[in-house]
Scaffold this active site. Structure first.
Site, PDB file in Angstrom:
ATOM      1  N   LYS A   1       0.858  -1.193   0.000  1.00 46.38           N
ATOM      2  CA  LYS A   1       0.000   0.000   0.000  1.00 46.38           C
ATOM      3  C   LYS A   1       0.891   1.238   0.000  1.00 46.38           C
ATOM      4  O   LYS A   1       1.748   1.418   0.878  1.00 46.38           O
ATOM      5  CB  LYS A   1      -0.865  -0.041   1.261  1.00 46.38           C
ATOM      6  CG  LYS A   1      -2.171   0.682   1.157  1.00 46.38           C
ATOM      7  CD  LYS A   1      -2.999   0.358   2.386  1.00 46.38           C
ATOM      8  CE  LYS A   1      -4.327   1.064   2.371  1.00 46.38           C
ATOM      9  NZ  LYS A   1      -4.994   0.968   3.663  1.00 46.38           N
TER      10      LYS A   1
HETATM   11  C1  E4P Z   1      -8.313   2.067   3.477  1.00 48.69           C
HETATM   12  O1  E4P Z   1      -7.553   1.228   3.071  1.00 48.69           O
HETATM   13  C2  E4P Z   1      -8.219   2.698   4.798  1.00 48.69           C
HETATM   14  O2  E4P Z   1      -7.618   1.796   5.690  1.00 48.69           O
HETATM   15  C3  E4P Z   1      -9.568   3.000   5.386  1.00 48.69           C
HETATM   16  O3  E4P Z   1     -10.613   2.535   4.599  1.00 48.69           O
HETATM   17  C4  E4P Z   1      -9.733   4.329   5.995  1.00 48.69           C
HETATM   18  O4  E4P Z   1     -11.011   4.387   6.572  1.00 48.69           O
HETATM   19  P1  E4P Z   1     -11.436   5.492   7.640  1.00 48.69           P
HETATM   20  O5  E4P Z   1     -11.661   6.775   6.902  1.00 48.69           O
HETATM   21  O6  E4P Z   1     -12.689   4.942   8.241  1.00 48.69           O
HETATM   22  O7  E4P Z   1     -10.299   5.599   8.618  1.00 48.69           O
END
Ligand code: E4P
Length: 217
Positions: free
Chosen positions: A87
């Protein structure tokens, strides 16, 4: 549509896996910290633990923000397990790193995407997944689902193979609307998946069926 769970909590990951509909896991440094997983070695071990629970892709995020650092970390992460997807944040160095990983056969998830232009860049660099954060856009009075629709249109116009991973999903209506628009994947909390089960007519209908069965037996 693939269902990913957005957590580093092993119990919740197991629960979603047991339901039989889980296709993968996304994590981020905040989710790791929430579970008390700190220190490089513990974090790497946790990724392997997650891979051993699920069958699908597991996103593991780089911390470095320079090209060399991202490449070094990403290669280490990819070596951990064949289910790992690296990522990478949507910044200039991140785009370069995604292109490098693409050229070297390492799968990527471009994260922290908030605009169609960023999604276009991620696809051009060959990202496996692009993660538009719809909940965080909704949080600032901007329509997250509209972004998913724009990216779907752009990718379809040119046949980009990058998969749209709707991230920052908060509830079941996000899941349903992402499915209507044609997101390839959604990642959200366990509640967003389990919420899909719920309908009062299912509960009352089942109750009635069971009562009627008992009357005749
Ligand atoms: C995506 O990969 C992120 O980990 C995540 O969806 C962020 O979500 P949030 O805005 O609820 O923290």
């Amino acid at each position: 549509m693939k269902f990913f769970i957005d957590t580093a909590n092993l119990d919740q990951i197991k629960e979603a896996q047991d339901l039989g509909v889980l296709d993968g896991v996304t994590t981020n440094p905040s989710l790791m910290a929430k579970e008390g997983i700190t220190g490089r070695n513990n974090i790497l071990k946790h990724y392997v633990d997650i891979c051993n629970i699920v069958d699908g892709d597991v996103s593991a995020e780089v911390i470095a923000t320079d090209f060399e650092g991202m490449v070094k970390e990403g290669e280490e992460l990819a070596e951990l397990h064949n289910q790992i997807v690296v990522k990478v944040p949507m910044i200039k160095e991140g785009v370069k790193a995604i292109k490098y990983f693409t050229d070297h056969g390492i799968r990527t998830n471009c994260t922290l995407v908030f605009s169609a232009g960023q999604a276009l860049l991620a696809a051009k660099a060959g990202a496996t997944y692009v993660s538009p954060f719809i909940g965080r856009l909704d949080d600032i009075s901007t329509d997250g689902l509209e972004l998913i629709a724009d990216i779907r249109l752009i990718y379809d116009n040119y046949g980009f193979e990058t998969q749209i991973l709707a991230a920052s999903v908060r509830h079941t209506m996000h899941v349903i609307n992402c499915a209507k628009i044609g997101a390839d994947v959604m990642t959200g909390p366990l509640s967003s998946i389990e919420g899909l089960l719920k309908h009062p007519l299912t509960d009352s209908g089942l109750k009635q069926f069971l009562e009627d069965y008992k009357k005749g037996n």
